[in-house]
Design a protein around this motif. Structure first.
Motif, PDB file in Angstrom:
ATOM      1  N   UNK A 133       9.138   1.937   5.205  1.00 58.02           N
ATOM      2  CA  UNK A 133       8.221   1.826   6.337  1.00 58.02           C
ATOM      3  C   UNK A 133       8.336   0.429   6.943  1.00 58.02           C
ATOM      4  N   UNK A 134       8.658   0.330   8.222  1.00 58.79           N
ATOM      5  CA  UNK A 134       8.888  -0.966   8.856  1.00 58.79           C
ATOM      6  C   UNK A 134       7.623  -1.826   8.889  1.00 58.79           C
ATOM      7  N   UNK A 135       6.453  -1.177   8.959  1.00 61.26           N
ATOM      8  CA  UNK A 135       5.210  -1.937   8.975  1.00 61.26           C
ATOM      9  C   UNK A 135       4.958  -2.552   7.601  1.00 61.26           C
ATOM     10  N   UNK A 136       5.244  -1.771   6.552  1.00 58.44           N
ATOM     11  CA  UNK A 136       5.015  -2.256   5.191  1.00 58.44           C
ATOM     12  C   UNK A 136       6.053  -3.297   4.778  1.00 58.44           C
ATOM     13  N   UNK A 137       7.311  -3.053   5.144  1.00 62.84           N
ATOM     14  CA  UNK A 137       8.407  -3.933   4.730  1.00 62.84           C
ATOM     15  C   UNK A 137       8.559  -5.076   5.720  1.00 62.84           C
ATOM     16  N   UNK A 138       7.644  -6.029   5.626  1.00 65.07           N
ATOM     17  CA  UNK A 138       7.566  -7.087   6.641  1.00 65.07           C
ATOM     18  C   UNK A 138       8.389  -8.315   6.297  1.00 65.07           C
ATOM     19  N   UNK A 139       8.681  -8.506   5.031  1.00 61.41           N
ATOM     20  CA  UNK A 139       9.361  -9.735   4.643  1.00 61.41           C
ATOM     21  C   UNK A 139       8.442 -10.931   4.540  1.00 61.41           C
ATOM     22  N   UNK A 140       7.126 -10.699   4.440  1.00 59.52           N
ATOM     23  CA  UNK A 140       6.197 -11.808   4.267  1.00 59.52           C
ATOM     24  C   UNK A 140       6.351 -12.396   2.869  1.00 59.52           C
ATOM     25  N   UNK A 141       6.130 -13.718   2.709  1.00 58.06           N
ATOM     26  CA  UNK A 141       6.226 -14.317   1.370  1.00 58.06           C
ATOM     27  C   UNK A 141       5.354 -13.613   0.333  1.00 58.06           C
ATOM     28  N   UNK A 142       4.204 -13.092   0.765  1.00 53.69           N
ATOM     29  CA  UNK A 142       3.316 -12.396  -0.160  1.00 53.69           C
ATOM     30  C   UNK A 142       3.845 -11.076  -0.653  1.00 53.69           C
ATOM     31  N   UNK A 159       0.803  -1.221   0.000  1.00 61.62           N
ATOM     32  CA  UNK A 159       0.000   0.000   0.000  1.00 61.62           C
ATOM     33  C   UNK A 159       0.838   1.275   0.000  1.00 61.62           C
ATOM     34  N   UNK A 160       2.066   1.183   0.502  1.00 62.26           N
ATOM     35  CA  UNK A 160       2.870   2.388   0.664  1.00 62.26           C
ATOM     36  C   UNK A 160       3.610   2.797  -0.618  1.00 62.26           C
ATOM     37  N   UNK A 161       3.461   2.039  -1.696  1.00 64.98           N
ATOM     38  CA  UNK A 161       4.109   2.387  -2.959  1.00 64.98           C
ATOM     39  C   UNK A 161       3.368   3.566  -3.579  1.00 64.98           C
ATOM     40  N   UNK A 162       4.123   4.526  -4.099  1.00 63.66           N
ATOM     41  CA  UNK A 162       3.506   5.658  -4.784  1.00 63.66           C
ATOM     42  C   UNK A 162       2.777   5.183  -6.025  1.00 63.66           C
ATOM     43  N   UNK A 163       1.557   5.672  -6.219  1.00 61.87           N
ATOM     44  CA  UNK A 163       0.792   5.329  -7.414  1.00 61.87           C
ATOM     45  C   UNK A 163       1.145   6.231  -8.589  1.00 61.87           C
ATOM     46  N   UNK A 164       2.015   7.190  -8.374  1.00 63.71           N
ATOM     47  CA  UNK A 164       2.387   8.144  -9.414  1.00 63.71           C
ATOM     48  C   UNK A 164       3.219   7.444 -10.482  1.00 63.71           C
ATOM     49  N   UNK A 165       2.911   7.677 -11.751  1.00 60.66           N
ATOM     50  CA  UNK A 165       3.673   7.110 -12.845  1.00 60.66           C
ATOM     51  C   UNK A 165       4.745   8.097 -13.278  1.00 60.66           C
ATOM     52  N   UNK A 166       5.999   7.633 -13.326  1.00 63.76           N
ATOM     53  CA  UNK A 166       7.093   8.497 -13.759  1.00 63.76           C
ATOM     54  C   UNK A 166       8.151   7.628 -14.413  1.00 63.76           C
ATOM     55  N   UNK A 167       9.406   8.052 -14.352  1.00 66.41           N
ATOM     56  CA  UNK A 167      10.461   7.353 -15.078  1.00 66.41           C
ATOM     57  C   UNK A 167      11.017   6.145 -14.336  1.00 66.41           C
ATOM     58  N   UNK A 193      11.236  -6.352  -3.017  1.00 68.43           N
ATOM     59  CA  UNK A 193      11.458  -5.184  -3.872  1.00 68.43           C
ATOM     60  C   UNK A 193      11.484  -3.856  -3.127  1.00 68.43           C
ATOM     61  N   UNK A 194      11.666  -3.895  -1.801  1.00 68.09           N
ATOM     62  CA  UNK A 194      11.485  -2.686  -1.007  1.00 68.09           C
ATOM     63  C   UNK A 194      12.427  -1.562  -1.428  1.00 68.09           C
ATOM     64  N   UNK A 195      13.704  -1.885  -1.647  1.00 69.09           N
ATOM     65  CA  UNK A 195      14.646  -0.840  -2.058  1.00 69.09           C
ATOM     66  C   UNK A 195      14.273  -0.259  -3.411  1.00 69.09           C
ATOM     67  N   UNK A 196      13.915  -1.137  -4.341  1.00 69.23           N
ATOM     68  CA  UNK A 196      13.560  -0.676  -5.683  1.00 69.23           C
ATOM     69  C   UNK A 196      12.350   0.260  -5.640  1.00 69.23           C
ATOM     70  N   UNK A 197      11.359  -0.116  -4.839  1.00 69.94           N
ATOM     71  CA  UNK A 197      10.144   0.686  -4.737  1.00 69.94           C
ATOM     72  C   UNK A 197      10.260   1.791  -3.687  1.00 69.94           C
ATOM     73  N   UNK A 198      11.450   1.900  -3.100  1.00 70.65           N
ATOM     74  CA  UNK A 198      11.730   2.944  -2.106  1.00 70.65           C
ATOM     75  C   UNK A 198      10.726   2.908  -0.951  1.00 70.65           C
ATOM     76  N   UNK A 199      10.522   1.689  -0.408  1.00 71.97           N
ATOM     77  CA  UNK A 199       9.672   1.502   0.764  1.00 71.97           C
ATOM     78  C   UNK A 199      10.580   1.329   1.974  1.00 71.97           C
TER      79      UNK A 199
END
Length: 853
Positions: free
Chosen positions: A815-824, A366-374, A807-813
């Motif tokens: 947030x510790x709550x979002x970046x849980x490391x769950x298989x999903x 949910x914390x990924x920006x929905x903005x489309x850019x480069x 993909x947390x680094x790639x998506x620049x996430x």
């Protein structure tokens, strides 16, 4: 060195799947490896992707599951002594690795020839500034840019060219690291990220050409300088939105033939001047006002656009390129007998339109920006194929599995005028609904084209879709309204929603009035020759080109749109099912709309239908094929249940982990297979929490096999209970029996379907496919017949470990709550092995470029 002197070649795979790195690389390796082996040349493959299909099933003569590092590959080269190295099948990561091998004189010292390119090309791919200079030298226009190593140097460039600018890394560790910067704050953020992922701690700052039209061309060339164009494609979105996040059409839709020929000539010229053999993807930016263009990227390694070109044209791109890689000329390449002229010297011409639609991970993260850019944020894409732009677009949209597109235009959006305009100017994912809403509110096409920089042609097409939908809604159960809507891509579900009727009633009405789909072949000659690619799409015309075969037909419903968490494993499972169904003398038929899917590899299925996984689309295929069995996998449980109610024999395979990560306290699990009357134990695995190995590590590591003497004795004592509990599940299949420690003793805790990740791990560890066993017990065969030649995994010497990658680094996430490391939340899986658990974990760390389990 030519193909007569080549005895052995080395292929370096792409490693784990990630954003921008889907199944297209593994699909290319499966086809190219097979093509080279048919020429009598041995293939050695190195990869550490647990879901690699190419690493199983004899697509290579020898497979190394090793970290993709200079040190590991050096040892393989020294041991195997290959004659040649293929550089173009593993993406930018492999090119960077090869640059390291060259600089360490590994290729020179072992007399290994770099095929396809020379060292200068490797350096230019890794450093776009060098590529830019070379393009200028050969007279191709490029964007003003400069390499910088500090913020001060970057600001000096900005003072010269002004904002906005594009920042991209030199020698990046990820596939797409371009960021658009409108001001100094955005520049500082982009530089910080760019320096972080750069192998040289440098970035390139370049003049922005946001708003230009983006075109993409794919061509092939041999070592004798014969070259041809495979496909030209056009982005729906302008430059400024990464091409992976844009809708793309093939063939081009809005440029003139003169412009098309200009880009064709430039593509072939670039390949010739850079002395590239094999395939190449060139991206162009066209100024609609002046008709001037820039070359914005040259990609001579396999990527998603080459996969799209192959699927759109059904030109056998991978087979041809496999031959070109080892020195065979285009004139000498012999195509399979299904191609009537059997020559590769043909530039594809299409009588259909293909539309690629991206999908994003926002349903999970949910914390990924929905903005489309480069910067790429999409996790994958799907395609729609039709006779018109409208039909291709609508089929592509519903292939994304988004139910909101069933009646695409009849969904009013509750945005104020100000919000709507902002979303038009600053596009977000799923922008099609915004564009349709603007048209519904009466915005003029010229006005929208100016606001969005999208060509007016596409707004006329969207307006036509709205007009068709309105006519459908206003004329319930009208034959002409339904026939027209179907011809342009609407479905039974769309009409049912518009008419507030049951889907079954609409379908019956259509059949009674002879409104039936026909299937057309996707082939590269626009019907000039009777090619037999065995790949089809539906439309509403005369003359059906798909006829049922005479064998035992089995339909397998593929993965569809790739998403975070499960799709790469699911694609692996589907690919293996196809392979072993064919081995068992069935005729597997695939339904899938994912152009990057390994399962779309031509030799895996007897026939392929590029169709959405919507219920009515599936029924249309089944009506033609009348299969004995339909296979569905993890994503399609509800669809499978619908088909069962319709009387089809359906085998449903649901091999997935629960969404919530399992807490095992590092306890073992027993892996078993059952035919419903008997149970066989594979061995013992264990999940080790990542933070038990190293601080701040996300996710967990799975270990197989576990040989702890005490644990084995305890599990032996539990064998009868394990078998009883598994048989009580009441269905043949693969299961994981999880154990827990209670009162210092091991006891049974839970039983669940074996995860696809565990299936892949055991398959790689044993050298024999677990999917094959699963398939045969699902087909009703007994364990004694299925397991007779399966190796005893308890005698395996190496310890295998695997871990999810995120993909947390790639998506620049962050947030510790979002970046849980769950298989999903994972994008892929890495695998490693060693004589001890410690050695295996060391190799796993080396092979995981994010160092983040």
């Amino acid at each position: 060195m030519n193909n007569q002197t080549l005895q052995k070649v080395l292929i370096i795979g792409a490693g784990h799947n990630d954003i921008g790195r889907e199944g297209q690389h593994d699909a290319a390796v499966t086809q190219i490896g097979a093509a080279i082996r048919r020429l009598g040349i041995a293939v050695v493959l190195v990869d550490n992707n647990a879901y690699s299909v190419a690493a199983e099933n004899r697509f290579a003569d020898k497979v190394y599951l090793e970290p993709l590092t200079v040190a590991a590959v050096t040892k393989i080269i020294e041991a195997e002594q290959p004659d040649g190295l293929i550089p173009s099948l593993g993406g930018i990561q492999t090119v960077t690795l090869i640059q390291g091998l060259i600089r360490n004189n590994v290729l020179k010292n072992n007399q290994v020839k770099l095929l396809q390119w020379d060292q200068d090309v490797v350096d230019m791919i890794v450093n776009p500034a060098l590529m830019s200079n070379r393009l200028k030298d050969i007279g191709e226009p490029v964007i003003a840019s400069q390499v910088v190593a500090s913020t001060a140097e970057a600001m000096a460039v900005v003072r010269h060219v002004g904002f906005p600018v594009i920042v991209k890394s030199v020698a990046p560790r990820i596939e797409a690291s371009r960021q658009l910067c409108e001001d100094e704050d955005e520049l500082q953020q982009a530089l910080a990220m760019g320096f972080k992922v750069s192998g040289t701690k440098q970035c390139i700052v370049e003049q922005s050409i946001v708003g230009y039209k983006e075109l993409e061309f794919v061509a092939v060339r041999d070592q004798k300088d014969t070259a041809l164009l495979v496909s030209g494609m056009e982005n729906f979105d302008p430059v400024g939105i990464h091409s992976a996040d844009s809708i793309v059409f093939a063939p081009t839709q809005t440029i003139t033939d003169q412009e098309y020929q200009q880009f064709r000539a430039a593509t072939l010229k670039i390949m010739r001047k850079l002395r590239l053999s094999g395939s190449c993807h060139v991206q162009f930016a066209l100024d609609p006002a002046t008709q001037n263009y820039y070359v914005i990227k040259v990609t001579p390694y396999f990527d998603r656009t080459m996969a799209l070109a192959a699927r759109a044209t059904e030109y056998p791109l991978a087979l041809v390129v496999g031959n070109l890689m080892v020195g065979i000329s285009l004139a000498e390449v012999k195509l399979p007998g299904a191609y009537r002229k059997q020559t590769a010297l043909i530039e594809p011409v299409l009588d259909h339109i293909v539309c690629r639609i991206p999908v994003w991970p926002f349903n999970v993260l949910n914390k990924v920006s929905h903005q489309l850019d480069t910067v790429t944020e999409s996790t994958g894409s799907v395609i729609g194929v039709g006779r018109s732009t409208e039909e291709a677009l609508l089929k592509g949209l519903r292939s994304t599995d988004e139910s909101r597109y069933h009646v695409i235009a009849n969904r009013p959006q509750n945005y104020s005028e100000g919000e709507l305009i902002q979303r038009l100017i600053h596009p977000q994912a799923g922008r099609m609904l915004i564009l349709l809403e603007a048209l519904n509110r009466g915005y003029q096409i010229d006005e929208l084209a100016e606001l969005t920089k999208i060509d007016a042609f596409y707004f006329y097409k969207l307006s036509h879709i709205l007009e068709i939908e309105r006519a459908l809604r206003e004329r319930p159960f009208d034959v002409h309204a339904l026939g027209r809507a179907k011809y342009f891509g609407f479905t039974d579900e769309d009409a049912a929603a518009a008419w507030q009727a049951e889907v079954s009633k609409v379908r019956q009405f259509a059949l009674e009035n002879e409104i039936r789909p026909t299937f057309k072949e996707i082939e590269p000659t626009a019907g000039e020759f009777t090619e037999q690619t065995s790949t089809y799409y539906s439309t509403y015309e005369f003359d059906n080109e798909s006829q049922p075969t005479t064998g035992r037909r089995v339909v397998v419903i593929g993965t569809g749109a790739n998403r975070i968490g499960t799709n790469h494993g699911n694609d692996y499972l589907v690919s293996q099912l196809l392979f072993y169904l064919k081995k068992a003398n069935y005729e597997p038929i695939l339904i899938n709309a994912n152009p990057n899917s390994v399962a779309m590899t031509p030799q895996l299925a007897k026939k392929r239908y590029v169709e959405p996984k919507q219920y009515s689309d599936i029924l249309n295929v089944l009506a033609i094929e009348k299969p004995l069995i339909v296979f569905t996998t993890y994503h399609d449980y509800r669809l499978g249940q619908q088909l069962i109610r319709d009387g089809y024999q359906v085998i449903q395979i649901n091999n997935s982990l629960p969404r919530e990560q399992i807490k095992t306290n590092d306890s073992p699990a027993v892996e078993v297979i059952t035919d419903g009357t008997d149970v066989s134990i594979f061995g013992i695995s264990e999940i080790i929490a990542g933070n038990n190995l190293r601080g701040n590590v996300r996710g967990a590591v799975e270990v197989f096999p576990i040989r702890d003497k005490a644990e084995n004795q305890a599990i032996t004592a539990l064998t009868d209970e394990i078998k009883q509990r598994v048989l009580a599940m009441g269905a043949p299949g693969l299961y994981t029996v999880r154990l827990a420690i209670a009162d210092t003793k091991l006891q049974l805790a839970t039983i669940e379907p074996m995860s696809i990740a565990t299936m892949a791990l055991i398959s790689k560890a044993s050298g024999s496919s677990v999917t094959r066993l699963l398939l045969h017990v699902k087909l009703g065969e007994s364990l004694t017949k299925v397991m007779y030649d399966y190796p005893n995994v308890n005698r395996l010497k190496p310890v295998y470990v695997q871990a999810n990658t995120f993909p947390y680094n790639h998506l620049q996430i962050y947030d510790e709550v979002e970046a849980t490391g769950e298989p999903g939340h994972a994008t892929g899986t890495v695998i490693a092995h060693g004589d001890t658990l410690k050695a295996a974990l060391t190799a796993l760390n080396q092979g995981n470029e994010d160092t983040d389990f």
